[in-house]
Design an enzyme around this catalytic site. Structure first.
Site, mmCIF file in Angstrom:
data_model
loop_
_atom_site.group_PDB
_atom_site.id
_atom_site.type_symbol
_atom_site.label_atom_id
_atom_site.label_comp_id
_atom_site.label_asym_id
_atom_site.label_seq_id
_atom_site.Cartn_x
_atom_site.Cartn_y
_atom_site.Cartn_z
ATOM 1 N N ALA A 66 0.761 -1.024 0.265
ATOM 2 C CA ALA A 66 0.626 -0.153 0.158
ATOM 3 C C ALA A 66 0.724 1.060 -0.141
ATOM 4 O O ALA A 66 2.062 0.885 0.672
ATOM 5 C CB ALA A 66 -0.671 0.091 1.521
ATOM 6 N N GLU A 135 4.109 -5.355 7.341
ATOM 7 C CA GLU A 135 3.878 -4.377 7.748
ATOM 8 C C GLU A 135 3.695 -3.747 9.198
ATOM 9 O O GLU A 135 3.830 -2.871 9.651
ATOM 10 C CB GLU A 135 2.096 -4.831 8.104
ATOM 11 C CG GLU A 135 1.682 -4.434 7.156
ATOM 12 C CD GLU A 135 1.567 -5.101 5.842
ATOM 13 O OE1 GLU A 135 2.752 -5.667 6.081
ATOM 14 O OE2 GLU A 135 0.736 -5.459 4.979
HETATM 15 N N1 COA Z 1 4.838 3.550 -0.677
HETATM 16 C C1 COA Z 1 5.149 4.504 -1.303
HETATM 17 N N2 COA Z 1 5.702 4.526 -1.686
HETATM 18 C C2 COA Z 1 7.211 2.881 -2.099
HETATM 19 C C3 COA Z 1 6.652 2.063 -1.542
HETATM 20 C C4 COA Z 1 5.156 1.768 -0.769
HETATM 21 N N3 COA Z 1 4.651 0.658 -0.470
HETATM 22 N N4 COA Z 1 7.406 0.968 -1.983
HETATM 23 C C5 COA Z 1 8.223 1.811 -2.149
HETATM 24 N N5 COA Z 1 8.668 2.820 -2.293
HETATM 25 C C6 COA Z 1 8.794 3.769 -3.720
HETATM 26 C C7 COA Z 1 10.027 4.677 -2.925
HETATM 27 O O1 COA Z 1 9.720 5.060 -1.674
HETATM 28 C C8 COA Z 1 11.151 5.228 -4.135
HETATM 29 O O2 COA Z 1 10.510 6.030 -4.016
HETATM 30 P P1 COA Z 1 10.761 8.212 -4.648
HETATM 31 O O3 COA Z 1 11.936 7.209 -5.106
HETATM 32 O O4 COA Z 1 10.197 8.990 -4.644
HETATM 33 O O5 COA Z 1 12.255 8.265 -3.674
HETATM 34 C C9 COA Z 1 11.000 4.403 -5.332
HETATM 35 O O6 COA Z 1 9.312 3.527 -4.578
HETATM 36 C C10 COA Z 1 11.335 3.350 -5.964
HETATM 37 O O7 COA Z 1 11.801 2.636 -4.226
HETATM 38 P P2 COA Z 1 13.020 1.661 -3.154
HETATM 39 O O8 COA Z 1 12.768 1.873 -1.775
HETATM 40 O O9 COA Z 1 14.108 3.267 -3.816
HETATM 41 O O10 COA Z 1 12.991 0.356 -3.806
HETATM 42 P P3 COA Z 1 14.787 0.008 -3.696
HETATM 43 O O11 COA Z 1 15.280 -0.967 -4.601
HETATM 44 O O12 COA Z 1 15.708 0.520 -2.526
HETATM 45 O O13 COA Z 1 14.259 -0.944 -2.583
HETATM 46 C C11 COA Z 1 11.641 -2.295 -1.352
HETATM 47 C C12 COA Z 1 13.225 -1.770 -2.895
HETATM 48 C C13 COA Z 1 10.358 -3.109 -1.907
HETATM 49 C C14 COA Z 1 12.920 -2.961 -0.711
HETATM 50 C C15 COA Z 1 11.880 -0.510 -0.710
HETATM 51 O O14 COA Z 1 11.131 0.169 -1.343
HETATM 52 C C16 COA Z 1 10.343 -1.054 -0.087
HETATM 53 O O15 COA Z 1 10.766 -1.718 1.133
HETATM 54 N N6 COA Z 1 9.535 -0.413 -0.010
HETATM 55 C C17 COA Z 1 8.205 -0.339 0.770
HETATM 56 C C18 COA Z 1 7.822 -1.556 1.781
HETATM 57 C C19 COA Z 1 6.100 -2.051 2.134
HETATM 58 O O16 COA Z 1 6.551 -1.777 3.695
HETATM 59 N N7 COA Z 1 5.455 -2.555 2.166
HETATM 60 C C20 COA Z 1 4.077 -2.375 3.396
HETATM 61 C C21 COA Z 1 3.307 -1.326 3.483
HETATM 62 S S1 COA Z 1 2.115 -0.938 4.256
#
Ligand code: COA
Length: 260
Positions: A66, A135
């Site tokens: 999300a 989460e």
């Molecule tokens: N919500 C909002 N934005 C998100 C997102 C999420 N769940 N997951 C990724 N993004 C965004 C990042 O903020 C980033 O945006 P930006 O370029 O404007 O800063 C972009 O997507 C790319 O993500 P990034 O974190 O730079 O990629 P990464 O390869 O370094 O890491 C993940 C990948 C998936 C490990 C990491 O993005 C992450 O941990 N995301 C959240 C996962 C999560 O907790 N999901 C559950 C939500 S309830």
């Protein structure tokens, strides 16, 4: 169908929905959830559509959860409403769709992304996929059905570990746990999902809709799935598809189901 954050393609009975926010790793914001609801509703009502595949754009993510930026400042009431509305219009909605839905998990499926994949009728994954419910690392719990559907798919102990550690598992581990049915290369993922879809499309869509309902009722509190099965089984005898399927068998030919 024209949308801001999703793409919908349709050809020969197969519809493919692609979540298209690659710069945000296809995170599910409010608009995307509403667009997905509208797309699923429209496709389910279209009798020409026999199978729906859902995937993410790019080669990195199915859905990375999300959209955290949208709910970071929510109150208790707003948090509850977010989960309730999302479950109602997307996650429960997809699970209870009459049209089969296959998730083609092409990368990160985290939080709401894994919950969306789990709400689909089954899942295939590419070998780069990573799945988890992170989460609790954000101080919240899965709110789109993850605490319910993950134990159904992988068992309570494995689900508890995944939820508590907020860890990610690989596609192969997900297959071993029963979370995904098949693992293949990223290039072969959609062809594989399409091949399975084409096998499904040969069968009676009316019978498939009845089977989805009966299987789902196994997991509904206060509902006797065996009773649903009896009722749905009986109803099949009144369909044109049943007449065609049995007649074709007796005439030693392939059925041509009218889907009624
Ligand atoms: N919500 C909002 N934005 C998100 C997102 C999420 N769940 N997951 C990724 N993004 C965004 C990042 O903020 C980033 O945006 P930006 O370029 O404007 O800063 C972009 O997507 C790319 O993500 P990034 O974190 O730079 O990629 P990464 O390869 O370094 O890491 C993940 C990948 C998936 C490990 C990491 O993005 C992450 O941990 N995301 C959240 C996962 C999560 O907790 N999901 C559950 C939500 S309830």
């Amino acid at each position: 169908m024209n949308f801001e954050n999703i793409l919908v393609e349709e050809s020969n009975g197969l519809a493919t929905i692609t979540i298209n926010r690659p710069k945000k790793l296809n995170a599910l914001n409010k608009v995307t959830i509403e667009e997905l609801h509208n797309a699923f509703k429209t496709l389910d009502a279209d009798t020409n559509v026999k199978v729906i595949i859902i995937t993410g754009s790019g080669d990195k993510a199915f859905v990375a959860g999300a959209d955290i930026s949208e709910f970071a400042h929510f109150s208790v009431e707003e948090g509850g409403m977010l989960a309730r509305k999302g479950q109602e219009i997307l996650f429960d909605f997809v699970e209870n769709l009459s049209t089969p839905v296959i998730a083609a998990v092409n990368g990160f499926a985290l939080g709401g992304g894994l919950e969306l994949a789990m709400a689909c009728h089954f899942r295939v994954a590419s070998d780069n996929a990573k799945m988890g419910l992170p989460e609790v690392s954000l101080g919240v719990i899965p709110g789109y059905g993850g605490t319910q559907r993950l134990p159904q798919l992988v068992g309570k102990g494995k689900a508890m570990e995944l939820v508590m550690t907020a860890g990610m598992i690989s596609a192969d581990e997900a297959k071993e746990a029963g979370l995904v049915n098949h693992v293949t290369s990223l290039e072969e993922l959609l062809p594989l999902a399409e091949k399975i879809a084409s096998k499904i499309m040969r069968n009676s869509s009316v019978a498939i809709a009845a089977a989805i309902k009966a299987v789902n009722d196994n997991f509904k509190d206060g509902t006797n799935g065996f009773e649903t099965e009896i009722k749905e089984f009986g109803s099949c005898f009144g369909t044109e598809d049943f007449k065609e399927g049995t007649t074709a068998f007796l005439e030693k030919r392939k059925p041509n189901f009218p889907g009624k």
